[in-house]
Design an enzyme around this catalytic site. Sequence first.
Site, short mmCIF file in Angstrom:
data_model
loop_
_atom_site.label_atom_id
_atom_site.label_comp_id
_atom_site.label_asym_id
_atom_site.label_seq_id
_atom_site.Cartn_x
_atom_site.Cartn_y
_atom_site.Cartn_z
N ASN A 153 -7.99 3.39 4.56
CA ASN A 153 -6.85 2.71 3.98
C ASN A 153 -6.33 1.64 4.95
OD1 ASN A 153 -4.58 2.61 1.90
ND2 ASN A 153 -3.45 2.82 3.82
N GLU A 154 -6.25 0.42 4.46
CA GLU A 154 -5.59 -0.69 5.16
C GLU A 154 -5.94 -0.79 6.65
OE1 GLU A 154 -1.40 -0.22 4.33
OE2 GLU A 154 -1.63 -0.89 2.28
O1 IFM Z 1 3.42 3.78 2.34
C1 IFM Z 1 2.49 2.76 2.53
C2 IFM Z 1 1.08 3.28 2.37
O2 IFM Z 1 0.81 4.34 3.23
C3 IFM Z 1 0.08 2.18 2.62
N1 IFM Z 1 0.39 0.99 1.88
C4 IFM Z 1 1.75 0.50 1.88
C5 IFM Z 1 2.70 1.63 1.54
C6 IFM Z 1 4.16 1.13 1.52
O3 IFM Z 1 4.50 0.58 2.75
#
Ligand code: IFM
Length: 384
Positions: A153-154
């Site tokens: 994730n990200e």
């Molecule tokens: O809460 C986060 C998530 O873990 C990853 N994307 C953005 C969300 C909001 O900031």
Amino acid sequence: MKSDFLWGCATSAHQVEGGNYNNDWWDFEQRGLINDASSSHPSCDHYHRFTSDVELLANLGCNAYRFSVEWSRVQPAVNRFSVNEIDHYHRLLDALIGRGITPVLTLHHFTNPMWFVEGGGWEKPEAVDLFGRYVQRMVDEYTEKVGWWVTLNEPNVLLLLGFLVKYWPPQKKSLASLTRAFLNLIRAHKLAYQIIHGSGADNMVSIADHMSVIDPWKNNGLDNLAAWIYDSFWNQMFLKRIVNHLDYIGLNYYTRQRVSFPFRLFPTPGKEAGFAQWEIYPEGLLRTLRRLKSYKLPVIISEYGMPQEANIAPEEYLKQGINNLKLAMNEGIDVRGFFYWSLLDNFEWREGLSKRFGLYEVDYETQDRWLREVGRVYQELIRG
Ligand code: IFM
């Protein structure tokens, strides 16, 4: 929308489960570094309440759920997997499948087991193989039940906040550390992609990529250059290197960033800034989807949402997002799903519990859940 379009919600283990005492974010929290001094335990206690939370998903009309496995639970020590914890996620998967809800499983959503961090974390060359061993076990366990996978994730957010600006663990501010972690995360994704495909041809694998629209602050040469450089780092550096190891693109879209030379980021004047200076810019979803067209891969919007205290009602932001999604699909962009962030209020990392992103409001004392207006609107949008 086609009937197999995935309408879902997204969560991550550490943010919703409670009781994750064996990872770097728990350690960070113990050191008093959460801005509002709140705790990730019990958060919304999803670990114990997943059965009723699956009913909340069904009540919204969702046919998909993106969640993550907490690596530190299923592998509490380098040489030990926990059968009990692995079974926990089997039970969650069974509950979802029993309700006709398609699981989208994220393998890594920011947290790392302490044994991994103590061994040097993402900077060490061994990190890739260690992650690979975890992924192999997860795939062996869950492949019969899961067709959609998110490896990381990200990664750009993790790299920026963890390795460049010291805001998140491991609180580094070093280009050398950033580069090492970046290269290992790329390798880790590619290895995970191969492992998942080793188990069956039908799997769909991606990262959840946090992309923003990046525009220059003013239309002059230097601001344009700064925006171009920042865009290359933020939006392209990771994606371009893994493009041959993707079956779809998972897009987490939230905002636009405007850049002036030398690298100052601003929200747009006159447009209300939301959470953490996020500009309210739902039309950026369409712009980002148009950009992704050149990759010629299906897209899942793996996150989209706004917290309650932003200067726009989240339901308004949601409606505008879905309009932009429909415009993109009318232009022929192959979007296969949309996941709202988030099903429930939860632990927003360094911002703690006070940022509330849920379709359902959570009373952290009683653990009651209440459908918000944004949840009601999502329910209607899903019904079509
Ligand atoms: O809460 C986060 C998530 O873990 C990853 N994307 C953005 C969300 C909001 O900031």
